[in-house]
Design a protein around this motif. Structure first.
Motif, short mmCIF file in Angstrom:
data_model
loop_
_atom_site.label_atom_id
_atom_site.label_comp_id
_atom_site.label_asym_id
_atom_site.label_seq_id
_atom_site.Cartn_x
_atom_site.Cartn_y
_atom_site.Cartn_z
N LEU A 224 3.96 -6.97 8.62
CA LEU A 224 4.56 -5.94 7.78
C LEU A 224 3.70 -5.67 6.54
O LEU A 224 3.61 -4.53 6.08
CB LEU A 224 5.97 -6.37 7.36
N GLU A 225 3.04 -6.72 6.02
CA GLU A 225 2.15 -6.52 4.87
C GLU A 225 0.95 -5.65 5.24
O GLU A 225 0.39 -4.98 4.38
CB GLU A 225 1.68 -7.87 4.35
N GLY A 226 0.55 -5.68 6.50
CA GLY A 226 -0.55 -4.84 6.97
C GLY A 226 -0.09 -3.51 7.54
O GLY A 226 -0.88 -2.80 8.17
N ALA A 227 1.18 -3.16 7.31
CA ALA A 227 1.74 -1.93 7.89
C ALA A 227 2.52 -1.13 6.84
O ALA A 227 3.52 -0.49 7.18
CB ALA A 227 2.63 -2.28 9.07
N LYS A 228 2.08 -1.15 5.61
CA LYS A 228 2.84 -0.48 4.54
C LYS A 228 2.93 1.03 4.75
O LYS A 228 3.97 1.64 4.49
CB LYS A 228 2.20 -0.81 3.19
N ASN A 229 1.85 1.61 5.23
CA ASN A 229 1.87 3.05 5.48
C ASN A 229 2.74 3.38 6.68
O ASN A 229 3.50 4.36 6.67
CB ASN A 229 0.44 3.57 5.71
N VAL A 230 2.66 2.54 7.71
CA VAL A 230 3.53 2.72 8.88
C VAL A 230 5.00 2.63 8.47
O VAL A 230 5.82 3.47 8.86
CB VAL A 230 3.21 1.66 9.95
N ILE A 231 5.33 1.63 7.67
CA ILE A 231 6.72 1.43 7.25
C ILE A 231 7.22 2.63 6.44
O ILE A 231 8.36 3.07 6.62
CB ILE A 231 6.83 0.13 6.43
N SER A 232 6.38 3.16 5.59
CA SER A 232 6.79 4.30 4.75
C SER A 232 7.10 5.53 5.59
O SER A 232 7.84 6.42 5.14
CB SER A 232 5.69 4.62 3.73
N LYS A 233 6.56 5.57 6.81
CA LYS A 233 6.78 6.73 7.68
C LYS A 233 7.57 6.37 8.94
O LYS A 233 7.57 7.13 9.91
CB LYS A 233 5.43 7.34 8.07
#
Length: 247
Positions: free
Chosen positions: A168-177
């Motif tokens: 999840l720390e490496g997916a901040k942009n994914v999480i935001s979208k």
């Protein structure tokens, strides 16, 4: 009746005692709370998905289960174990809206250790394992999504056995979208830095998500104790949470 019998047997130095019922693994409870039924409810709620990111994809069986509900989405399958390569290649061949990456997901690109003891298990770690430890490529999901130009909104699914936080720390942009995040969660700290399900809920709350569905509960073989489940997280400001009545 039992008390009367006990009075009699106590005189003889004995006592009647109820025998506990042994845990039976064969007990099956049918439920509305399965992955497929929950995915159907997501569609009913109007959750839009353009890309499904299946981390811990094994041979693609979860994506296969998801595809009828989001048939127009692109499916990116991320799997670390090379023994699943043949299954992933077959999945990609038979599903033109899919691609796969043979690597672990983590905080940043590089290499990482992976427990290769079980074909449908395994976990990533910064430190090598005592047994069945292999070194595999690791990628951040943000870098991979940008590289492939995959379109939001995303469905992110994690079946990663306690290694969720680095992913999840490496997916901040994914999480935001993301419109939907599905995570296999545990009732135990199965690894040193893993989160129990209530800790995961708190972690996701601070990322802007809250759980909507709890599905596929599982008891552990050892003693029948509640072991794991899958949690469906959607954005905590979704309109569905504004209605707070039962009917």
């Amino acid at each position: 009746m039992v008390s009367l019998l006990n009075k009699f047997f106590l005189k003889l130095g004995y006592k009647l005692q109820k025998t506990p019922i042994a845990y039976k693994k064969s007990i099956v409870v049918k439920s509305e709370f399965t992955t497929q039924k929950a995915l159907g409810r997501m569609v009913g709620h109007g959750i839009e998905i353009n890309t499904v990111i299946d981390v811990g994809a094994s041979d693609g069986r979860w994506s296969q289960e998801c595809m009828p509900f989001f048939p127009e989405a692109h499916y990116l399958l991320v799997e670390a174990q090379v023994d699943h390569l043949e299954g992933l290649e077959e999945f990609q061949r038979t599903h033109k809206n899919s691609s796969f990456l043979l690597a672990a997901a983590g905080k940043e690109n590089g290499t990482i250790y992976f427990d290769n003891s079980e074909l449908f298990g395994g976990i990533a770690s910064e430190e090598p394992f005592n047994e069945d430890s292999i070194k595999v490529p690791v990628v951040s999901l943000d870098s991979e999504i940008e590289k492939r130009s995959l379109k939001a909104p995303f469905l992110l699914k994690l079946d990663t056995h306690g290694f969720e936080v680095p992913i999840l720390e490496g997916a901040k942009n994914v999480i935001s979208k993301a419109n939907l995040i599905i995570i296999e969660a545990y009732n135990f700290n199965i690894e040193e830095d893993s989160l129990c399900f209530w800790e995961l809920c708190d972690y996701m709350w601070h990322l802007g998500f809250r759980p909507l569905e709890v599905v596929d509960l599982m008891a552990r073989a050892y003693d029948g104790t509640f072991w794991q489940m899958d949690l469906f997280f959607i954005k905590k400001d979704h309109p569905i949470f504004k209605y707070i009545k039962y009917r």
